[in-house]
Scaffold this motif. Structure first.
Motif, PDB file in Angstrom:
ATOM      1  N   GLY A 131       0.794  -1.226   0.000  1.00 39.89           N
ATOM      2  CA  GLY A 131       0.000   0.000   0.000  1.00 39.89           C
ATOM      3  C   GLY A 131       0.826   1.275   0.000  1.00 39.89           C
ATOM      4  O   GLY A 131       1.955   1.312   0.498  1.00 39.89           O
TER       5      GLY A 131
ATOM      6  N   SER B 139      -1.640  -1.427   4.034  1.00 37.92           N
ATOM      7  CA  SER B 139      -2.126  -0.122   3.593  1.00 37.92           C
ATOM      8  C   SER B 139      -1.657   0.946   4.555  1.00 37.92           C
ATOM      9  O   SER B 139      -1.490   0.689   5.758  1.00 37.92           O
TER      10      SER B 139
ATOM     11  N   ALA C 127      -7.200  -2.173   4.086  1.00 39.35           N
ATOM     12  CA  ALA C 127      -7.028  -0.787   3.647  1.00 39.35           C
ATOM     13  C   ALA C 127      -7.633   0.159   4.666  1.00 39.35           C
ATOM     14  O   ALA C 127      -8.587  -0.182   5.363  1.00 39.35           O
TER      15      ALA C 127
END
Length: 334
Positions: free
Chosen positions: A180, A227, A303
């Protein structure tokens, strides 16, 4: 507990609500890997699904108020299709960019999901890709985690190679499967260095600035971070995937707090339960067994993103949902 003393600012974080449920189509998500938040706080969620259920591969559009809009794309190798979609980013016009690890390409759609084009070539040379994952856009430049090549590459939005930084290794500025990407207000690039279990910070031109974290499950340690994003205060949010939590760090990397999940049944979840009495009974038994702890907790958060209202959206992958949090507007005094 949040604190504020000797000039150190900490903040309080509170759970707001959840969005979604596990579903292969329509009002839900299946094995989601990333999300981006655009105008009017519309979330675009990448559903990677599973190899034995490729009918669940698509992009879902919904608001963080849980209003379903549509889904677009699907499984395949044709124009606008995916095999292993990984990450998503939006440009200033709202166009949607999606990386595909298997096809080694970037596909582009307009804000409503109409396919616009694609680019990308498999390989290890300048501008070539090997399992691209994380995406971020800054001033007309698309930044790509070239995961299999253990580097970060930068392109124009139409795919012209600009530059790269990083190489395989565990030293400062090196990577082992970077994933990420996040940007701060100064244009610095934050990389979730997945196999090295750390976050690295670089200047806009790729100069190494700092590293945060190491392998483990303790405070400030990570296990496969997937992330990273940075809010307007410079605080850093990390999806600590295999530790089932989101860790929040100050701009200098100091640990502030962690989120582990506070889920309450979403609107879509309630609608599904109302149509399935057997599922209601199964859920009641599970909650009785552990007091609801399992249902509340994150399972592989992949995420974390901040919307225009400052809300923190955590993509809770195995659970097929988004948990939304709020950050206090002022530092907390204890």
């Amino acid at each position: 507990m949040s604190t504020h003393f000797f000039g150190i600012k900490d903040w309080a974080f509170s759970y707001s609500h959840s969005v979604g449920r596990n579903e292969f189509a329509g009002t839900g998500f299946r094995n989601p890997t990333d999300l981006a938040i655009g105008a009017n706080d519309v979330a675009y969620v990448v559903n990677r699904s599973y190899e034995n259920r490729n009918d669940g591969i698509h992009i879902t559009m919904a608001t963080l108020e849980e209003e379903y809009i549509r889904e677009f794309s699907g499984y395949g190798e044709g124009e606008g299709e995916f095999v292993w979609p990984s990450s998503i980013a939006l440009d200033a016009q709202g166009n949607v960019y999606v990386s595909d690890e298997w096809l080694n390409r970037i596909s582009i759609f307009d804000k409503d999901g109409k396919f616009l084009g694609r680019w990308g070539k498999s390989g290890s040379g300048d501008g070539e890709l090997n399992k691209p994952s994380g995406l971020a856009i800054r001033n007309g430049t698309l930044i790509v985690s070239d995961t299999g090549n253990h580097r970060i590459q930068q392109f124009t939005l139409d795919g012209k190679y600009q530059s790269q930084f990083g190489s395989f290794g565990s030293g400062p500025g090196q990577f082992n499967m970077p994933w990420g990407l996040g940007l701060d207000t100064e244009g610095n690039i934050f990389v979730a260095d997945w196999r090295n279990d750390r976050i690295q910070k670089f200047s806009a031109d790729g100069q190494w600035l700092a590293s945060f974290g190491q392998s483990g499950s303790g405070i400030g340690q990570f296990k496969r971070p997937s992330s990273v994003c940075v809010d307007q205060d410079g605080d850093i949010y990390v999806s600590d995937r295999e530790n089932d939590r989101v860790q929040i760090l100050a701009p200098n990397g100091r640990f502030i707090t962690s989120l582990t999940g506070d889920h309450q049944l979403s609107k879509w979840g309630r609608e599904k339960l109302q149509s399935n009495p057997d599922m209601i009974r199964q859920r009641a038994l599970a909650i009785t067994h552990d007091g609801g702890k399992y249902e509340k907790s994150f399972s592989h958060p992949t995420a974390v993103r901040i919307d225009s209202k400052g809300r923190i959206a955590v993509l809770d992958s195995t659970r097929g949902r988004i948990q939304v949090y709020m950050k206090s507007k002022d530092p907390v005094l204890v």
